[in-house]
Design an enzyme around this catalytic site. Structure first.
Site, PDB file in Angstrom:
ATOM      1  N   ASP A 143     -20.372  -3.772   7.348  1.00  0.00           N
ATOM      2  CA  ASP A 143     -18.995  -3.352   7.102  1.00  0.00           C
ATOM      3  C   ASP A 143     -19.035  -1.857   6.785  1.00  0.00           C
ATOM      4  O   ASP A 143     -19.628  -1.445   5.776  1.00  0.00           O
ATOM      5  CB  ASP A 143     -18.440  -4.154   5.915  1.00  0.00           C
ATOM      6  N   ASN A 166     -16.202   3.489  16.593  1.00  0.00           N
ATOM      7  CA  ASN A 166     -15.189   2.690  17.306  1.00  0.00           C
ATOM      8  C   ASN A 166     -14.454   1.715  16.381  1.00  0.00           C
ATOM      9  O   ASN A 166     -13.346   1.287  16.685  1.00  0.00           O
ATOM     10  CB  ASN A 166     -15.895   1.920  18.432  1.00  0.00           C
ATOM     11  N   TYR A 221       2.362   1.260  12.216  1.00  0.00           N
ATOM     12  CA  TYR A 221       0.954   1.431  12.617  1.00  0.00           C
ATOM     13  C   TYR A 221       0.353   2.540  11.741  1.00  0.00           C
ATOM     14  O   TYR A 221       0.119   3.649  12.198  1.00  0.00           O
ATOM     15  CB  TYR A 221       0.947   1.789  14.109  1.00  0.00           C
ATOM     16  N   LYS A 262      -6.143   8.117  11.966  1.00  0.00           N
ATOM     17  CA  LYS A 262      -6.685   8.718  13.194  1.00  0.00           C
ATOM     18  C   LYS A 262      -6.449  10.233  13.169  1.00  0.00           C
ATOM     19  O   LYS A 262      -7.315  11.011  13.578  1.00  0.00           O
ATOM     20  CB  LYS A 262      -6.033   8.098  14.429  1.00  0.00           C
TER      21      LYS A 262
HETATM   22  N1  LIG Z   1      -6.390  -1.236  21.816  1.00  0.00           N
HETATM   23  C1  LIG Z   1      -5.741  -0.087  21.892  1.00  0.00           C
HETATM   24  O1  LIG Z   1      -4.643   0.014  22.452  1.00  0.00           O
HETATM   25  C2  LIG Z   1      -6.358   1.162  21.326  1.00  0.00           C
HETATM   26  C3  LIG Z   1      -5.772   2.388  21.664  1.00  0.00           C
HETATM   27  C4  LIG Z   1      -6.332   3.566  21.203  1.00  0.00           C
HETATM   28  C5  LIG Z   1      -7.441   3.520  20.388  1.00  0.00           C
HETATM   29  N2  LIG Z   1      -7.983   2.310  20.041  1.00  0.00           N
HETATM   30  C6  LIG Z   1      -9.140   2.352  19.165  1.00  0.00           C
HETATM   31  O2  LIG Z   1     -10.253   1.792  19.831  1.00  0.00           O
HETATM   32  C7  LIG Z   1     -11.133   1.199  18.871  1.00  0.00           C
HETATM   33  C8  LIG Z   1     -11.385  -0.242  19.263  1.00  0.00           C
HETATM   34  O3  LIG Z   1     -10.126  -0.887  19.275  1.00  0.00           O
HETATM   35  P1  LIG Z   1      -9.904  -2.367  19.755  1.00  0.00           P
HETATM   36  O4  LIG Z   1      -8.583  -2.412  20.404  1.00  0.00           O
HETATM   37  O5  LIG Z   1     -11.116  -2.873  20.489  1.00  0.00           O
HETATM   38  O6  LIG Z   1      -9.759  -3.070  18.345  1.00  0.00           O
HETATM   39  P2  LIG Z   1     -10.236  -4.491  17.859  1.00  0.00           P
HETATM   40  O7  LIG Z   1     -10.201  -5.470  18.985  1.00  0.00           O
HETATM   41  O8  LIG Z   1      -9.434  -4.766  16.635  1.00  0.00           O
HETATM   42  O9  LIG Z   1     -11.738  -4.218  17.467  1.00  0.00           O
HETATM   43  C9  LIG Z   1     -12.042  -3.472  16.331  1.00  0.00           C
HETATM   44  C10 LIG Z   1     -13.508  -3.667  16.047  1.00  0.00           C
HETATM   45  O10 LIG Z   1     -13.833  -2.946  14.845  1.00  0.00           O
HETATM   46  C11 LIG Z   1     -14.613  -3.792  14.017  1.00  0.00           C
HETATM   47  N3  LIG Z   1     -14.400  -3.451  12.617  1.00  0.00           N
HETATM   48  C12 LIG Z   1     -13.239  -3.465  11.928  1.00  0.00           C
HETATM   49  N4  LIG Z   1     -13.439  -3.095  10.649  1.00  0.00           N
HETATM   50  C13 LIG Z   1     -14.765  -2.841  10.535  1.00  0.00           C
HETATM   51  C14 LIG Z   1     -15.582  -2.433   9.476  1.00  0.00           C
HETATM   52  N5  LIG Z   1     -15.076  -2.194   8.256  1.00  0.00           N
HETATM   53  N6  LIG Z   1     -16.910  -2.283   9.694  1.00  0.00           N
HETATM   54  C15 LIG Z   1     -17.433  -2.501  10.932  1.00  0.00           C
HETATM   55  N7  LIG Z   1     -16.707  -2.902  11.989  1.00  0.00           N
HETATM   56  C16 LIG Z   1     -15.382  -3.060  11.795  1.00  0.00           C
HETATM   57  C17 LIG Z   1     -14.094  -5.193  14.311  1.00  0.00           C
HETATM   58  O11 LIG Z   1     -15.046  -6.150  13.924  1.00  0.00           O
HETATM   59  P3  LIG Z   1     -14.529  -7.554  13.289  1.00  0.00           P
HETATM   60  O12 LIG Z   1     -13.781  -8.225  14.424  1.00  0.00           O
HETATM   61  O13 LIG Z   1     -15.790  -8.224  12.927  1.00  0.00           O
HETATM   62  O14 LIG Z   1     -13.645  -7.177  12.160  1.00  0.00           O
HETATM   63  C18 LIG Z   1     -13.877  -5.131  15.818  1.00  0.00           C
HETATM   64  O15 LIG Z   1     -15.079  -5.394  16.490  1.00  0.00           O
HETATM   65  C19 LIG Z   1     -10.425   1.347  17.521  1.00  0.00           C
HETATM   66  O16 LIG Z   1     -10.902   2.488  16.869  1.00  0.00           O
HETATM   67  C20 LIG Z   1      -8.971   1.520  17.913  1.00  0.00           C
HETATM   68  O17 LIG Z   1      -8.209   2.182  16.921  1.00  0.00           O
HETATM   69  C21 LIG Z   1      -7.478   1.132  20.498  1.00  0.00           C
END
Ligand SMILES: NC(=O)c1ccc[n+]([C@@H]2O[C@H](COP(=O)([O-])OP(=O)(O)OC[C@H]3O[C@@H](n4cnc5c(N)ncnc54)[C@H](OP(=O)(O)O)[C@@H]3O)[C@@H](O)[C@H]2O)c1
Length: 219
Positions: free
Chosen positions: A35, A62, A123, A129
């Site tokens: 974490d 990420n 959000y 960010k």
């Molecule tokens: N999806 C979009 O539209 C979008 C757009 C722009 C940017 N992003 C960015 O892209 C990145 C990935 O997003 P995503 O859409 O794939 O999100 P996601 O599906 O919610 O995945 C987030 C990941 O981060 C991990 N995580 C959360 N808290 C954590 C912690 N304290 N320590 C270690 N790992 C942690 C989660 O693991 P657990 O599941 O085990 O908690 C999960 O694997 C993020 O930074 C997000 O802000 C996403």
């Protein structure tokens, strides 16, 4: 090294699968659980990279975790989680990984989102960010002489696991033209570019990968 947070969830499964895929290519890889909001866990994670893999060339920040509600409705524990993971957690990762990154003239790539630059009331992750994009600029300067490059990729609407949650809180997302939706691979390609020698001239920047969504919003 592929990190995840929760035990037994889809992130753990995906981390293990990705790690196995990398090993099948004849490379070493490790799926680990830490974490990033826990400083000791980050320290142990980086120590394991050092002992098991021997080096760390790239750090991709990420992880993200945040409630989808406006600031006035956030509980104290929501606020703490928001800051502990998305700001302090990412900074801890950079600080703890620094000795290893320095040894390999490594690169840091932070994953940001458009919430860093547009009002997105439900959000609150957006303000984290924005803060991290500023950290990227500052660290790029302060770590330049130590040979570590720091940049970011700012994604638009990316079709990941969290996409279905976004649809619940973002009215009108379903009316968005599919051509404006970014694939995870399109983000990954730019991360790979920033980690490559071709990006040697890029320092402290956040590259927007949104298929033109922000351009259209501002038109
Ligand atoms: N999806 C979009 O539209 C979008 C757009 C722009 C940017 N992003 C960015 O892209 C990145 C990935 O997003 P995503 O859409 O794939 O999100 P996601 O599906 O919610 O995945 C987030 C990941 O981060 C991990 N995580 C959360 N808290 C954590 C912690 N304290 N320590 C270690 N790992 C942690 C989660 O693991 P657990 O599941 O085990 O908690 C999960 O694997 C993020 O930074 C997000 O802000 C996403």
């Amino acid at each position: 090294m592929v990190n995840h947070r929760a035990r037994g969830g889809s992130s753990e499964r995906q981390a293990r699968e990705l790690s196995a895929e990398i090993r099948a290519l004849g490379r070493r890889s490790l799926a680990v659980r830490a974490d990033i909001s826990d400083r000791q866990a980050v320290r142990a994670l980086v120590a394991e990279a050092g002992t098991t893999l021997g080096r760390l060339d790239f750090l991709v920040l990420n992880a993200a975790r945040a409630p989808f509600k406006p600031y006035e409705r956030l509980l104290d524990r929501d606020l703490r989680q928001l800051v502990d993971t998305n700001l302090l957690g990412n900074i801890s990762c950079i600080r703890e990984a620094l000795p290893l990154l320095e040894r390999s003239s490594g690169k840091v790539v932070f994953i940001s989102s458009l919430g860093s630059r547009f009002a997105t009331p439900s959000y609150p992750l957006g303000s984290m960010k924005a803060a991290m994009e500023a950290v990227v600029r500052d660290c790029a300067e302060s770590l330049r002489d130590r040979g570590v490059a720091v940049n970011a990729v700012c994604g638009g609407i990316v079709q990941t696991d969290s996409f279905k949650i976004l649809r619940q809180v973002w009215d009108g997302l379903d009316r968005l033209s599919p051509e404006l939706l970014v694939s995870p691979d399109e983000i990954a390609e730019v991360v790979v570019f920033l980690c490559s020698p071709a990006a040697a001239g890029i320092c402290g920047q956040t590259i927007v990968v949104d298929r033109g969504l922000s351009n259209r919003v501002l038109r």
